[in-house]
Design an enzyme around this catalytic site. Structure first.
Site, PDB file in Angstrom:
ATOM      1  N   ASP A   1       2.089 -93.209 -25.723  1.00  0.00           N
ATOM      2  CA  ASP A   1       1.669 -93.114 -24.398  1.00  0.00           C
ATOM      3  C   ASP A   1       0.642 -94.204 -24.355  1.00  0.00           C
ATOM      4  O   ASP A   1       0.278 -95.082 -25.372  1.00  0.00           O
ATOM      5  CB  ASP A   1       1.019 -91.827 -24.068  1.00  0.00           C
ATOM      6  CG  ASP A   1       1.060 -91.244 -22.740  1.00  0.00           C
ATOM      7  OD1 ASP A   1       1.427 -92.045 -21.769  1.00  0.00           O
ATOM      8  OD2 ASP A   1       0.742 -90.099 -22.494  1.00  0.00           O
ATOM      9  N   HIS A   2      -0.230 -94.060 -23.172  1.00  0.00           N
ATOM     10  CA  HIS A   2      -1.382 -94.942 -22.767  1.00  0.00           C
ATOM     11  C   HIS A   2      -2.049 -95.450 -24.031  1.00  0.00           C
ATOM     12  O   HIS A   2      -2.632 -95.020 -24.863  1.00  0.00           O
ATOM     13  CB  HIS A   2      -2.581 -94.146 -22.060  1.00  0.00           C
ATOM     14  CG  HIS A   2      -1.979 -93.651 -20.634  1.00  0.00           C
ATOM     15  ND1 HIS A   2      -2.164 -94.410 -19.574  1.00  0.00           N
ATOM     16  CD2 HIS A   2      -1.472 -92.577 -20.388  1.00  0.00           C
ATOM     17  CE1 HIS A   2      -1.684 -93.811 -18.490  1.00  0.00           C
ATOM     18  NE2 HIS A   2      -1.176 -92.624 -19.067  1.00  0.00           N
TER      19      HIS A   2
ATOM     20  N   HIS B   1      -3.703 -87.555 -13.464  1.00  0.00           N
ATOM     21  CA  HIS B   1      -3.404 -86.654 -14.758  1.00  0.00           C
ATOM     22  C   HIS B   1      -4.000 -85.316 -14.815  1.00  0.00           C
ATOM     23  O   HIS B   1      -5.058 -85.369 -14.208  1.00  0.00           O
ATOM     24  CB  HIS B   1      -4.049 -87.440 -16.100  1.00  0.00           C
ATOM     25  CG  HIS B   1      -3.258 -88.887 -16.377  1.00  0.00           C
ATOM     26  ND1 HIS B   1      -3.660 -89.691 -16.715  1.00  0.00           N
ATOM     27  CD2 HIS B   1      -1.966 -88.856 -16.766  1.00  0.00           C
ATOM     28  CE1 HIS B   1      -3.021 -90.726 -16.934  1.00  0.00           C
ATOM     29  NE2 HIS B   1      -1.737 -90.223 -17.141  1.00  0.00           N
TER      30      HIS B   1
ATOM     31  N   HIS C   1       3.726 -90.862 -13.979  1.00  0.00           N
ATOM     32  CA  HIS C   1       2.722 -90.195 -14.787  1.00  0.00           C
ATOM     33  C   HIS C   1       1.955 -89.137 -14.205  1.00  0.00           C
ATOM     34  O   HIS C   1       1.901 -89.092 -12.805  1.00  0.00           O
ATOM     35  CB  HIS C   1       1.709 -91.521 -15.274  1.00  0.00           C
ATOM     36  CG  HIS C   1       2.064 -92.302 -16.174  1.00  0.00           C
ATOM     37  ND1 HIS C   1       1.308 -92.126 -17.294  1.00  0.00           N
ATOM     38  CD2 HIS C   1       3.139 -93.087 -16.356  1.00  0.00           C
ATOM     39  CE1 HIS C   1       1.795 -93.038 -18.327  1.00  0.00           C
ATOM     40  NE2 HIS C   1       3.003 -93.584 -17.595  1.00  0.00           N
TER      41      HIS C   1
ATOM     42  N   GLU D   1      -6.948 -88.214 -19.101  1.00  0.00           N
ATOM     43  CA  GLU D   1      -6.007 -87.962 -20.070  1.00  0.00           C
ATOM     44  C   GLU D   1      -6.558 -88.381 -21.347  1.00  0.00           C
ATOM     45  O   GLU D   1      -7.160 -89.436 -21.559  1.00  0.00           O
ATOM     46  CB  GLU D   1      -4.767 -88.202 -19.793  1.00  0.00           C
ATOM     47  CG  GLU D   1      -3.746 -88.094 -20.820  1.00  0.00           C
ATOM     48  CD  GLU D   1      -2.367 -88.436 -20.721  1.00  0.00           C
ATOM     49  OE1 GLU D   1      -1.454 -87.623 -20.292  1.00  0.00           O
ATOM     50  OE2 GLU D   1      -2.067 -89.475 -20.697  1.00  0.00           O
TER      51      GLU D   1
ATOM     52  N   ASN E   1       6.582 -88.035 -17.382  1.00  0.00           N
ATOM     53  CA  ASN E   1       5.297 -87.810 -18.149  1.00  0.00           C
ATOM     54  C   ASN E   1       4.900 -86.334 -17.945  1.00  0.00           C
ATOM     55  O   ASN E   1       4.292 -86.115 -16.859  1.00  0.00           O
ATOM     56  CB  ASN E   1       4.422 -88.484 -18.362  1.00  0.00           C
ATOM     57  CG  ASN E   1       4.766 -89.832 -19.188  1.00  0.00           C
ATOM     58  OD1 ASN E   1       5.898 -90.236 -19.105  1.00  0.00           O
ATOM     59  ND2 ASN E   1       3.729 -90.835 -19.372  1.00  0.00           N
ATOM     60  N   VAL E   2       4.945 -85.416 -18.750  1.00  0.00           N
ATOM     61  CA  VAL E   2       4.496 -84.066 -18.682  1.00  0.00           C
ATOM     62  C   VAL E   2       3.790 -83.721 -19.968  1.00  0.00           C
ATOM     63  O   VAL E   2       4.216 -83.687 -21.004  1.00  0.00           O
ATOM     64  CB  VAL E   2       5.531 -82.974 -18.475  1.00  0.00           C
ATOM     65  CG1 VAL E   2       4.820 -81.700 -17.738  1.00  0.00           C
ATOM     66  CG2 VAL E   2       6.662 -83.612 -17.356  1.00  0.00           C
TER      67      VAL E   2
ATOM     68  N   SER F   1       2.575 -82.973 -14.259  1.00  0.00           N
ATOM     69  CA  SER F   1       2.215 -81.760 -14.369  1.00  0.00           C
ATOM     70  C   SER F   1       1.498 -81.384 -12.860  1.00  0.00           C
ATOM     71  O   SER F   1       0.768 -81.989 -12.407  1.00  0.00           O
ATOM     72  CB  SER F   1       1.064 -81.364 -15.309  1.00  0.00           C
ATOM     73  OG  SER F   1       1.592 -81.677 -16.618  1.00  0.00           O
TER      74      SER F   1
HETATM   75 ZN   LIG Z   1      -0.340 -91.240 -18.067  1.00  0.00          ZN
END
Ligand SMILES: [Zn+2]
Length: 347
Positions: free
Chosen positions: A95-96, A212, A249, A169, A271-272, A252
Protein backbone atom coordinates in the site's frame (compact mmCIF):
# COMPACT_ATOMS: atom_id res chain seq x y z
CA UNK A 1 -4.58 -21.98 -5.56
CA UNK A 2 -1.22 -20.31 -5.39
CA UNK A 3 -0.67 -16.59 -5.44
CA UNK A 4 -1.49 -15.34 -8.96
CA UNK A 5 1.45 -14.90 -11.33
CA UNK A 6 1.76 -11.87 -13.59
CA UNK A 7 -0.24 -13.29 -16.49
CA UNK A 8 -3.01 -14.43 -14.17
CA UNK A 9 -3.12 -11.13 -12.33
CA UNK A 10 -3.30 -9.18 -15.61
CA UNK A 11 -6.16 -11.44 -16.65
CA UNK A 12 -7.90 -10.76 -13.34
CA UNK A 13 -7.66 -7.01 -13.93
CA UNK A 14 -8.85 -7.28 -17.54
CA UNK A 15 -11.86 -9.34 -16.49
CA UNK A 16 -12.74 -6.84 -13.79
CA UNK A 17 -12.64 -3.98 -16.29
CA UNK A 18 -14.80 -5.86 -18.80
CA UNK A 19 -17.21 -7.10 -16.16
CA UNK A 20 -17.42 -3.80 -14.25
CA UNK A 21 -16.43 -5.31 -10.96
CA UNK A 22 -13.49 -4.66 -8.66
CA UNK A 23 -11.29 -6.78 -6.45
CA UNK A 24 -11.37 -6.11 -2.74
CA UNK A 25 -7.82 -5.16 -1.69
CA UNK A 26 -7.66 -5.77 2.03
CA UNK A 27 -4.89 -4.58 4.33
CA UNK A 28 -3.50 -7.22 6.66
CA UNK A 29 -1.03 -7.00 9.53
CA UNK A 30 -0.77 -10.58 10.80
CA UNK A 31 -1.34 -14.23 9.97
CA UNK A 32 -4.85 -14.03 11.48
CA UNK A 33 -5.94 -11.12 9.31
CA UNK A 34 -4.36 -12.64 6.18
CA UNK A 35 -6.19 -15.91 6.89
CA UNK A 36 -9.42 -13.95 7.35
CA UNK A 37 -9.10 -12.45 3.87
CA UNK A 38 -8.40 -15.83 2.27
CA UNK A 39 -11.37 -17.36 4.08
CA UNK A 40 -13.68 -14.51 3.04
CA UNK A 41 -12.55 -14.65 -0.59
CA UNK A 42 -12.96 -18.43 -0.70
CA UNK A 43 -16.46 -18.21 0.80
CA UNK A 44 -17.39 -15.62 -1.83
CA UNK A 45 -15.76 -17.66 -4.59
CA UNK A 46 -13.91 -14.57 -5.70
CA UNK A 47 -10.29 -13.73 -6.32
CA UNK A 48 -8.83 -10.75 -4.53
CA UNK A 49 -5.88 -8.79 -3.28
CA UNK A 50 -4.02 -8.87 0.04
CA UNK A 51 -2.11 -5.71 0.91
CA UNK A 52 0.54 -4.73 3.41
CA UNK A 53 1.12 -1.12 4.42
CA UNK A 54 4.38 0.30 5.79
CA UNK A 55 2.92 0.31 9.30
CA UNK A 56 1.50 -3.18 8.82
CA UNK A 57 4.90 -4.46 7.76
CA UNK A 58 6.62 -2.85 10.75
CA UNK A 59 3.99 -4.33 13.08
CA UNK A 60 4.30 -7.80 11.56
CA UNK A 61 8.08 -7.81 12.10
CA UNK A 62 7.54 -7.39 15.84
CA UNK A 63 7.73 -4.37 18.12
CA UNK A 64 11.39 -5.03 18.92
CA UNK A 65 12.41 -5.15 15.25
CA UNK A 66 10.04 -2.72 13.47
CA UNK A 67 11.39 -3.45 9.99
CA UNK A 68 8.57 -2.68 7.54
CA UNK A 69 10.10 -4.61 4.63
CA UNK A 70 10.93 -7.65 6.76
CA UNK A 71 7.39 -7.84 8.16
CA UNK A 72 5.93 -7.51 4.64
CA UNK A 73 8.13 -10.40 3.47
CA UNK A 74 6.95 -12.55 6.40
CA UNK A 75 3.29 -11.90 5.61
CA UNK A 76 3.82 -12.50 1.88
CA UNK A 77 5.62 -15.78 2.53
CA UNK A 78 2.82 -16.92 4.80
CA UNK A 79 0.25 -16.07 2.11
CA UNK A 80 2.28 -17.88 -0.58
CA UNK A 81 2.20 -21.02 1.57
CA UNK A 82 -1.41 -21.06 2.77
CA UNK A 83 -3.02 -19.68 -0.40
CA UNK A 84 -2.38 -23.11 -1.95
CA UNK A 85 -5.18 -24.45 0.26
CA UNK A 86 -7.88 -22.03 -0.89
CA UNK A 87 -9.86 -22.40 -4.14
CA UNK A 88 -9.31 -18.80 -5.32
CA UNK A 89 -6.50 -16.65 -6.67
CA UNK A 90 -4.98 -13.93 -4.59
CA UNK A 91 -2.54 -11.19 -5.59
CA UNK A 92 -0.14 -9.54 -3.16
CA UNK A 93 0.36 -5.78 -3.05
CA UNK A 94 1.91 -3.16 -0.88
CA UNK A 95 0.00 0.00 0.00
CA UNK A 96 0.97 3.70 0.24
CA UNK A 97 4.70 4.31 0.20
CA UNK A 98 5.83 7.90 0.01
CA UNK A 99 9.00 8.99 -1.80
CA UNK A 100 11.15 9.17 1.32
CA UNK A 101 10.10 5.66 2.38
CA UNK A 102 10.83 3.88 -0.92
CA UNK A 103 14.34 3.03 0.27
CA UNK A 104 13.17 1.24 3.39
CA UNK A 105 10.02 -0.43 2.04
CA UNK A 106 9.33 -0.84 -1.68
CA UNK A 107 12.90 -1.06 -2.96
CA UNK A 108 14.04 -3.85 -0.59
CA UNK A 109 10.87 -5.75 -1.57
CA UNK A 110 11.60 -5.27 -5.28
CA UNK A 111 15.17 -6.47 -4.66
CA UNK A 112 13.77 -9.52 -2.90
CA UNK A 113 11.61 -10.30 -5.96
CA UNK A 114 14.58 -9.72 -8.27
CA UNK A 115 16.66 -12.19 -6.22
CA UNK A 116 13.90 -14.75 -6.27
CA UNK A 117 13.39 -14.45 -10.02
CA UNK A 118 17.13 -14.82 -10.61
CA UNK A 119 16.90 -18.10 -8.69
CA UNK A 120 13.92 -19.24 -10.76
CA UNK A 121 11.36 -18.61 -8.04
CA UNK A 122 8.08 -16.67 -8.31
CA UNK A 123 7.73 -12.99 -7.40
CA UNK A 124 7.23 -12.16 -3.75
CA UNK A 125 4.62 -9.46 -4.53
CA UNK A 126 2.54 -8.74 -7.64
CA UNK A 127 2.51 -5.00 -7.25
CA UNK A 128 3.66 -2.07 -5.18
CA UNK A 129 2.23 1.38 -4.68
CA UNK A 130 4.33 4.50 -4.89
CA UNK A 131 2.39 7.39 -3.41
CA UNK A 132 3.86 10.62 -4.74
CA UNK A 133 0.61 12.51 -4.27
CA UNK A 134 2.20 14.89 -1.76
CA UNK A 135 4.56 16.07 -4.53
CA UNK A 136 3.84 18.27 -7.55
CA UNK A 137 2.65 15.96 -10.35
CA UNK A 138 5.84 16.34 -12.38
CA UNK A 139 8.02 15.29 -9.43
CA UNK A 140 5.62 12.44 -8.69
CA UNK A 141 5.99 11.16 -12.28
CA UNK A 142 9.76 11.75 -12.35
CA UNK A 143 9.97 9.08 -9.63
CA UNK A 144 7.20 6.87 -11.05
CA UNK A 145 8.65 6.52 -14.58
CA UNK A 146 12.01 4.92 -13.64
CA UNK A 147 10.22 2.77 -11.04
CA UNK A 148 7.85 1.50 -13.72
CA UNK A 149 10.81 0.78 -16.03
CA UNK A 150 12.39 -1.30 -13.28
CA UNK A 151 9.09 -3.01 -12.38
CA UNK A 152 8.55 -4.00 -16.03
CA UNK A 153 11.67 -6.16 -15.94
CA UNK A 154 10.24 -8.20 -13.06
CA UNK A 155 6.55 -8.39 -14.02
CA UNK A 156 5.59 -6.06 -11.18
CA UNK A 157 2.62 -3.74 -11.41
CA UNK A 158 3.00 -0.19 -10.17
CA UNK A 159 0.19 1.69 -8.49
CA UNK A 160 0.48 5.45 -8.39
CA UNK A 161 -1.70 8.20 -7.01
CA UNK A 162 -2.62 11.52 -8.59
CA UNK A 163 -4.63 13.81 -6.33
CA UNK A 164 -4.73 13.19 -2.60
CA UNK A 165 -6.81 10.78 -0.53
CA UNK A 166 -7.92 12.71 2.54
CA UNK A 167 -8.10 11.55 6.13
CA UNK A 168 -5.54 9.49 7.95
CA UNK A 169 -4.09 6.04 7.29
CA UNK A 170 -1.22 4.36 9.02
CA UNK A 171 -0.56 7.56 10.99
CA UNK A 172 -0.06 9.60 7.80
CA UNK A 173 -2.54 12.42 7.62
CA UNK A 174 -3.40 14.29 4.43
CA UNK A 175 -3.08 18.06 4.59
CA UNK A 176 -6.41 19.84 4.89
CA UNK A 177 -5.45 21.94 1.86
CA UNK A 178 -4.79 18.79 -0.18
CA UNK A 179 -6.19 18.38 -3.65
CA UNK A 180 -8.92 15.80 -3.09
CA UNK A 181 -10.13 15.75 -6.68
CA UNK A 182 -7.90 14.64 -9.56
CA UNK A 183 -8.34 16.63 -12.78
CA UNK A 184 -8.54 15.24 -16.34
CA UNK A 185 -5.41 17.29 -17.15
CA UNK A 186 -3.51 15.47 -14.39
CA UNK A 187 -4.51 12.06 -15.65
CA UNK A 188 -3.64 13.04 -19.22
CA UNK A 189 -0.13 13.83 -18.02
CA UNK A 190 0.00 10.50 -16.14
CA UNK A 191 -0.90 8.65 -19.35
CA UNK A 192 1.54 10.66 -21.45
CA UNK A 193 4.45 9.86 -19.16
CA UNK A 194 3.66 6.31 -18.02
CA UNK A 195 2.27 4.90 -21.27
CA UNK A 196 5.65 5.70 -22.84
CA UNK A 197 7.00 2.80 -20.77
CA UNK A 198 5.67 0.24 -23.22
CA UNK A 199 4.90 -3.26 -22.07
CA UNK A 200 4.57 -2.20 -18.43
CA UNK A 201 1.35 -2.12 -16.46
CA UNK A 202 0.19 0.32 -13.83
CA UNK A 203 -2.84 1.14 -11.77
CA UNK A 204 -3.98 4.68 -11.06
CA UNK A 205 -5.50 5.86 -7.81
CA UNK A 206 -7.32 8.94 -9.06
CA UNK A 207 -9.10 10.77 -6.29
CA UNK A 208 -12.69 11.92 -6.34
CA UNK A 209 -13.11 13.16 -2.79
CA UNK A 210 -12.01 9.87 -1.18
CA UNK A 211 -11.04 9.88 2.44
CA UNK A 212 -9.29 7.19 4.46
CA UNK A 213 -11.27 6.11 7.49
CA UNK A 214 -14.97 6.13 8.25
CA UNK A 215 -16.93 9.26 9.05
CA UNK A 216 -20.52 10.04 9.90
CA UNK A 217 -22.87 10.20 6.89
CA UNK A 218 -22.72 13.48 5.00
CA UNK A 219 -19.16 14.45 5.89
CA UNK A 220 -17.49 12.88 2.85
CA UNK A 221 -18.54 14.12 -0.59
CA UNK A 222 -17.60 11.62 -3.27
CA UNK A 223 -17.85 12.65 -6.89
CA UNK A 224 -17.23 9.51 -9.00
CA UNK A 225 -18.12 11.31 -12.25
CA UNK A 226 -14.59 12.77 -12.05
CA UNK A 227 -13.37 9.28 -12.98
CA UNK A 228 -15.68 9.24 -15.99
CA UNK A 229 -14.32 12.62 -17.14
CA UNK A 230 -10.71 11.45 -16.70
CA UNK A 231 -11.33 8.27 -18.71
CA UNK A 232 -13.14 10.16 -21.48
CA UNK A 233 -10.33 12.69 -21.77
CA UNK A 234 -7.56 10.10 -21.89
CA UNK A 235 -9.39 7.89 -24.40
CA UNK A 236 -10.15 10.90 -26.62
CA UNK A 237 -6.49 11.91 -26.60
CA UNK A 238 -4.61 8.60 -26.62
CA UNK A 239 -7.18 6.03 -27.76
CA UNK A 240 -9.03 3.17 -26.09
CA UNK A 241 -5.84 1.34 -25.10
CA UNK A 242 -5.01 4.20 -22.72
CA UNK A 243 -8.13 3.66 -20.58
CA UNK A 244 -7.00 3.46 -16.96
CA UNK A 245 -7.27 0.62 -14.48
CA UNK A 246 -8.41 2.66 -11.49
CA UNK A 247 -8.06 2.11 -7.76
CA UNK A 248 -10.59 3.33 -5.20
CA UNK A 249 -8.85 4.29 -1.96
CA UNK A 250 -10.73 4.97 1.24
CA UNK A 251 -13.43 2.45 0.34
CA UNK A 252 -14.53 1.92 3.95
CA UNK A 253 -17.87 3.44 4.80
CA UNK A 254 -18.66 4.42 1.20
CA UNK A 255 -22.19 4.62 -0.13
CA UNK A 256 -23.06 1.65 -2.34
CA UNK A 257 -24.28 3.93 -5.16
CA UNK A 258 -20.93 5.74 -5.24
CA UNK A 259 -19.13 2.38 -5.25
CA UNK A 260 -21.16 1.06 -8.18
CA UNK A 261 -20.76 4.28 -10.13
CA UNK A 262 -16.98 4.10 -9.63
CA UNK A 263 -16.98 0.48 -10.87
CA UNK A 264 -18.82 1.57 -14.00
CA UNK A 265 -16.02 4.07 -14.68
CA UNK A 266 -13.20 1.55 -14.52
CA UNK A 267 -12.31 0.99 -10.86
CA UNK A 268 -10.85 -2.55 -10.70
CA UNK A 269 -9.39 -2.50 -7.17
CA UNK A 270 -10.97 -1.08 -4.05
CA UNK A 271 -8.94 -0.75 -0.87
CA UNK A 272 -10.81 -1.54 2.32
CA UNK A 273 -8.96 -1.24 5.59
CA UNK A 274 -10.88 0.61 8.30
CA UNK A 275 -14.07 -1.48 8.03
CA UNK A 276 -11.95 -4.65 8.27
CA UNK A 277 -10.15 -3.37 11.37
CA UNK A 278 -13.51 -2.66 12.97
CA UNK A 279 -14.98 -6.07 12.07
CA UNK A 280 -11.96 -7.83 13.57
CA UNK A 281 -11.92 -5.80 16.79
CA UNK A 282 -15.70 -5.84 17.23
CA UNK A 283 -15.65 -9.62 17.58
CA UNK A 284 -12.90 -9.50 20.21
CA UNK A 285 -14.67 -6.86 22.26
CA UNK A 286 -17.89 -8.86 22.10
CA UNK A 287 -16.04 -11.93 23.39
CA UNK A 288 -14.42 -10.00 26.24
CA UNK A 289 -17.64 -8.34 27.39
CA UNK A 290 -19.57 -11.60 27.31
CA UNK A 291 -16.80 -13.49 29.10
CA UNK A 292 -15.59 -10.83 31.49
CA UNK A 293 -15.04 -13.26 34.36
CA UNK A 294 -13.36 -15.72 32.03
CA UNK A 295 -10.86 -13.48 30.29
CA UNK A 296 -9.88 -11.78 33.57
CA UNK A 297 -8.85 -13.11 36.96
CA UNK A 298 -11.22 -11.06 39.10
CA UNK A 299 -12.01 -11.16 42.82
CA UNK A 300 -9.48 -13.86 43.62
CA UNK A 301 -10.84 -16.14 40.87
CA UNK A 302 -8.63 -17.74 38.19
CA UNK A 303 -10.52 -16.88 35.02
CA UNK A 304 -11.19 -19.40 32.26
CA UNK A 305 -8.24 -20.57 30.19
CA UNK A 306 -10.56 -21.33 27.26
CA UNK A 307 -11.76 -17.71 27.27
CA UNK A 308 -8.39 -16.01 27.52
CA UNK A 309 -6.51 -18.30 25.14
CA UNK A 310 -5.88 -15.81 22.27
CA UNK A 311 -6.99 -18.47 19.79
CA UNK A 312 -10.55 -18.29 21.14
CA UNK A 313 -11.15 -14.64 20.32
CA UNK A 314 -8.78 -14.48 17.34
CA UNK A 315 -10.77 -17.26 15.67
CA UNK A 316 -13.94 -15.23 16.23
CA UNK A 317 -12.19 -12.14 14.87
CA UNK A 318 -11.00 -14.07 11.80
CA UNK A 319 -14.56 -15.22 11.11
CA UNK A 320 -15.98 -11.73 11.56
CA UNK A 321 -13.41 -10.17 9.25
CA UNK A 322 -13.97 -12.93 6.67
CA UNK A 323 -17.65 -12.07 6.77
CA UNK A 324 -16.84 -8.41 6.10
CA UNK A 325 -14.70 -9.54 3.14
CA UNK A 326 -17.68 -11.42 1.69
CA UNK A 327 -19.76 -8.26 2.09
CA UNK A 328 -17.09 -6.31 0.15
CA UNK A 329 -17.05 -8.98 -2.56
CA UNK A 330 -20.81 -8.65 -2.96
CA UNK A 331 -20.74 -4.86 -3.01
CA UNK A 332 -17.93 -4.90 -5.58
CA UNK A 333 -19.85 -7.42 -7.78
CA UNK A 334 -16.92 -9.81 -7.49
CA UNK A 335 -18.63 -12.65 -5.62
CA UNK A 336 -18.68 -15.82 -7.73
CA UNK A 337 -16.24 -14.55 -10.34
CA UNK A 338 -13.13 -16.57 -9.43
CA UNK A 339 -11.07 -17.76 -12.38
CA UNK A 340 -10.29 -21.01 -10.64
CA UNK A 341 -10.66 -23.96 -13.00
CA UNK A 342 -14.11 -25.44 -12.89
CA UNK A 343 -15.76 -22.14 -12.09
CA UNK A 344 -17.90 -21.41 -15.14
CA UNK A 345 -18.47 -17.71 -14.46
CA UNK A 346 -16.86 -15.40 -16.97
CA UNK A 347 -17.83 -11.82 -16.57
ZN1 LIG B 1 -5.11 4.57 0.37
Amino acid sequence: MPVANYARYCEMLDRARRGRFAYPAINVTSMSTANAVLKGLAESRCDGIIQVSTGGGAFASGSAVKDMALGAISIAEHVHRVAERYPVYVALHTDHCQADTLKSFVLPLVEETERRRAAGRPNLFNGHMFDGSALPLNDNLDIAVPLLERFRKSDLILEIEAGVVGGEEDGIKASSAAKLYTTPEDTLEVARRLNAVTGARYLLAATFGNVHGVYKPGSVKLNPSILKDCQATVVRTFGEAARFDLVFHGGSGSDIRDIHEALDYGVVKMNVDTDMQYAFTRAIVDHCFKNYDGVLRTDGEVGNKKAYDPRSYLTLAEKAMAQRVTQAATELRTAGTTMMAGTPVDA
